[in-house]
Design a protein around this motif. Structure first.
Motif, mmCIF file in Angstrom:
data_model
loop_
_atom_site.group_PDB
_atom_site.id
_atom_site.type_symbol
_atom_site.label_atom_id
_atom_site.label_comp_id
_atom_site.label_asym_id
_atom_site.label_seq_id
_atom_site.Cartn_x
_atom_site.Cartn_y
_atom_site.Cartn_z
ATOM 1 N N THR A 21 0.836 -1.195 0.000
ATOM 2 C CA THR A 21 0.000 0.000 0.000
ATOM 3 C C THR A 21 0.870 1.243 0.000
ATOM 4 O OG1 THR A 21 -0.177 -0.020 2.393
ATOM 5 C CG2 THR A 21 -1.913 -1.146 1.201
ATOM 6 N N CYS A 22 0.245 2.331 -0.353
ATOM 7 C CA CYS A 22 0.943 3.605 -0.401
ATOM 8 C C CYS A 22 0.190 4.642 0.422
ATOM 9 C CB CYS A 22 1.044 4.108 -1.844
ATOM 10 S SG CYS A 22 2.103 3.091 -2.882
ATOM 11 N N PHE A 23 0.936 5.630 0.878
ATOM 12 C CA PHE A 23 0.357 6.784 1.546
ATOM 13 C C PHE A 23 0.052 7.873 0.524
ATOM 14 C CE2 PHE A 23 3.086 5.803 5.449
ATOM 15 C CZ PHE A 23 2.010 5.461 6.258
ATOM 16 N N THR A 24 -0.918 8.722 0.850
ATOM 17 C CA THR A 24 -1.037 10.012 0.188
ATOM 18 C C THR A 24 -0.141 10.963 0.984
ATOM 19 O OG1 THR A 24 -2.870 10.726 1.587
ATOM 20 C CG2 THR A 24 -3.449 9.563 -0.461
ATOM 21 N N VAL A 25 0.028 12.172 0.503
ATOM 22 C CA VAL A 25 0.834 13.150 1.237
ATOM 23 C C VAL A 25 0.225 13.392 2.618
ATOM 24 C CG1 VAL A 25 1.585 15.568 1.295
ATOM 25 C CG2 VAL A 25 1.754 14.252 -0.822
ATOM 26 N N GLU A 26 -1.092 13.536 2.686
ATOM 27 C CA GLU A 26 -1.761 13.795 3.955
ATOM 28 C C GLU A 26 -1.603 12.620 4.923
ATOM 29 O OE1 GLU A 26 -3.209 14.266 0.947
ATOM 30 O OE2 GLU A 26 -3.138 16.461 0.944
ATOM 31 N N GLU A 27 -1.771 11.380 4.425
ATOM 32 C CA GLU A 27 -1.617 10.202 5.276
ATOM 33 C C GLU A 27 -0.194 10.078 5.799
ATOM 34 O OE1 GLU A 27 -4.922 7.259 3.177
ATOM 35 O OE2 GLU A 27 -2.875 7.331 2.407
ATOM 36 N N CYS A 28 0.764 10.349 4.928
ATOM 37 C CA CYS A 28 2.171 10.275 5.321
ATOM 38 C C CYS A 28 2.473 11.325 6.395
ATOM 39 C CB CYS A 28 3.059 10.468 4.101
ATOM 40 S SG CYS A 28 4.802 10.194 4.431
ATOM 41 N N SER A 49 5.811 17.255 1.263
ATOM 42 C CA SER A 49 5.993 17.692 -0.131
ATOM 43 C C SER A 49 7.432 18.113 -0.393
ATOM 44 C CB SER A 49 5.041 18.843 -0.457
ATOM 45 O OG SER A 49 3.714 18.389 -0.436
ATOM 46 N N SER A 50 8.020 18.851 0.543
ATOM 47 C CA SER A 50 9.416 19.287 0.392
ATOM 48 C C SER A 50 10.358 18.091 0.346
ATOM 49 C CB SER A 50 9.822 20.196 1.553
ATOM 50 O OG SER A 50 9.064 21.369 1.539
ATOM 51 N N LYS A 51 10.109 17.117 1.226
ATOM 52 C CA LYS A 51 10.967 15.932 1.279
ATOM 53 C C LYS A 51 10.797 15.076 0.027
ATOM 54 C CE LYS A 51 11.347 15.776 6.296
ATOM 55 N NZ LYS A 51 12.779 15.839 6.476
ATOM 56 N N LEU A 52 9.598 15.072 -0.549
ATOM 57 C CA LEU A 52 9.380 14.359 -1.806
ATOM 58 C C LEU A 52 10.169 15.018 -2.938
ATOM 59 C CD1 LEU A 52 5.572 13.648 -1.490
ATOM 60 C CD2 LEU A 52 7.330 11.909 -1.837
ATOM 61 N N HIS A 53 10.115 16.328 -3.014
ATOM 62 C CA HIS A 53 10.820 17.044 -4.076
ATOM 63 C C HIS A 53 12.336 16.936 -3.934
ATOM 64 C CE1 HIS A 53 7.368 18.729 -6.122
ATOM 65 N NE2 HIS A 53 6.837 19.027 -4.947
ATOM 66 N N SER A 54 12.816 16.858 -2.692
ATOM 67 C CA SER A 54 14.270 16.751 -2.488
ATOM 68 C C SER A 54 14.763 15.306 -2.629
ATOM 69 C CB SER A 54 14.649 17.282 -1.103
ATOM 70 O OG SER A 54 14.209 16.398 -0.084
ATOM 71 N N GLY A 55 13.841 14.349 -2.639
ATOM 72 C CA GLY A 55 14.223 12.941 -2.754
ATOM 73 C C GLY A 55 14.461 12.258 -1.420
ATOM 74 N N GLU A 56 14.285 12.983 -0.316
ATOM 75 C CA GLU A 56 14.473 12.388 1.005
ATOM 76 C C GLU A 56 13.409 11.331 1.289
ATOM 77 O OE1 GLU A 56 14.882 13.920 5.610
ATOM 78 O OE2 GLU A 56 15.063 15.378 3.991
ATOM 79 N N ILE A 57 12.203 11.563 0.803
ATOM 80 C CA ILE A 57 11.132 10.560 0.837
ATOM 81 C C ILE A 57 10.865 10.166 -0.600
ATOM 82 C CG2 ILE A 57 8.684 10.156 1.296
ATOM 83 C CD1 ILE A 57 8.886 12.001 3.687
ATOM 84 N N LYS A 58 10.766 8.869 -0.842
ATOM 85 C CA LYS A 58 10.535 8.381 -2.197
ATOM 86 C C LYS A 58 9.036 8.322 -2.471
ATOM 87 C CE LYS A 58 14.862 5.906 -2.343
ATOM 88 N NZ LYS A 58 15.466 7.065 -1.769
ATOM 89 N N ARG A 94 -2.055 14.154 -10.551
ATOM 90 C CA ARG A 94 -1.886 15.280 -9.632
ATOM 91 C C ARG A 94 -1.680 14.808 -8.194
ATOM 92 N NH1 ARG A 94 -6.827 19.201 -10.699
ATOM 93 N NH2 ARG A 94 -7.576 17.756 -9.150
ATOM 94 N N ILE A 95 -1.426 13.531 -8.004
ATOM 95 C CA ILE A 95 -1.351 12.960 -6.660
ATOM 96 C C ILE A 95 -0.033 12.222 -6.467
ATOM 97 C CG2 ILE A 95 -2.422 11.329 -5.053
ATOM 98 C CD1 ILE A 95 -5.055 11.808 -6.545
ATOM 99 N N TRP A 96 0.610 12.458 -5.327
ATOM 100 C CA TRP A 96 1.797 11.690 -4.941
ATOM 101 C C TRP A 96 1.346 10.378 -4.322
ATOM 102 C CZ3 TRP A 96 6.809 12.466 -5.886
ATOM 103 C CH2 TRP A 96 7.247 13.733 -6.235
#
Length: 106
Positions: free
Chosen positions: A54-61, A73-82, A88-90
């Protein structure tokens, strides 16, 4: 994984957690300490399986990690979180948080 399989897994997890809670209330009535260890191992395996599939949404994470969604969102863009940006959804695989998932009380 189909919705039926996911529902079955969630149902099994709830059943195992209820059984575990019941056993903790009646520990003196448990015939073998191996029963509790078996339940703990089963719950751990189910958590690993759930984390893998399963995967998280940004809000769930953000809720899971106890931070604001903009931090995620910042950590996703920097690659710290994959994660994967689909439309339109991570989508953020839970597997990368398996250590935190397993550290939670069984």
């Amino acid at each position: 994984m189909s919705l039926e399989q996911q529902a079955l897994i969630e149902s099994n997890i709830k059943t195992m957690e209820a059984l575990k809670a019941s056993l903790h209330k009646n520990e003196s009535k448990v015939a073998s300490p191996n029963t509790i260890e078996l339940i703990k191992a089963t719950l751990e395996a189910m958590k690993i399986f759930d984390a893998h599939n399963t995967c998280f949404t940004v809000e769930e994470c953000a809720d899971f990690l106890g931070v604001h969604r903009t931090t995620i969102s910042s950590k996703l863009h920097s690659g710290e979180i994959k994660g994967v940006f689909l439309g339109r959804i991570w989508t953020i695989p839970k597997l990368q948080f398996v250590d935190k998932i397993l550290a939670e009380e069984l």
